[in-house]
Scaffold this active site. Sequence first.
Site, short mmCIF file in Angstrom:
data_model
loop_
_atom_site.label_atom_id
_atom_site.label_comp_id
_atom_site.label_asym_id
_atom_site.label_seq_id
_atom_site.Cartn_x
_atom_site.Cartn_y
_atom_site.Cartn_z
N CYS A 8 0.87 -1.18 0.00
CA CYS A 8 0.00 0.00 0.00
C CYS A 8 0.90 1.23 0.00
O CYS A 8 2.12 1.12 -0.14
CB CYS A 8 -0.99 -0.01 1.17
SG CYS A 8 -0.25 0.10 2.79
N CYS A 80 -4.49 -0.41 -2.27
CA CYS A 80 -5.00 0.93 -2.57
C CYS A 80 -4.67 1.25 -4.03
O CYS A 80 -3.76 0.66 -4.61
CB CYS A 80 -4.42 1.98 -1.63
SG CYS A 80 -2.66 2.27 -1.82
N CYS A 87 2.98 0.81 -8.42
CA CYS A 87 3.80 -0.35 -8.07
C CYS A 87 4.79 -0.63 -9.20
O CYS A 87 4.43 -0.60 -10.38
CB CYS A 87 2.91 -1.58 -7.86
SG CYS A 87 3.81 -3.04 -7.32
#
Length: 138
Positions: A8, A80, A87
């Site tokens: 996250c 999230c 990412c």
Amino acid sequence: MKRIYFICTGNSCRSQMAEGFAKQELSSEWQVKSAGLEAHGVNPLAIQVMQELNIDISNNQSTLIDPTYLKQCNVVVTLCGDARDRCPTTPLTTHKIHWPLPDPANATGTLDERLVVFRTVRDQIKNRVIALAKQLAY
């Protein structure tokens, strides 16, 4: 050994709770870690609501994503939209899962009102991790 990563934004609440549940629910063939795009420290309210379920995350560290570990993961779960969108790239063989959960750290109000939000998110994570553990057992 199989590897799973919970990611996250700040690695302070959602991913920490997911890591705690996954360490309890997944078999010993899984290495479980969590990380964030940033390291905000483990939120004391996350520690408190996990302790209510006898899961101790008080010694966890808030860490940044480890690119080497990420590339070795079988499963990456983002918790999230920010983490999903930012990412780092994973190998095509990595199974990616996204759980769009609200950030309990953004809860406002009294301590009791904020704890309600933390517990709600915690319980959503618990249910998702239990379902995922059943799925990964096959």
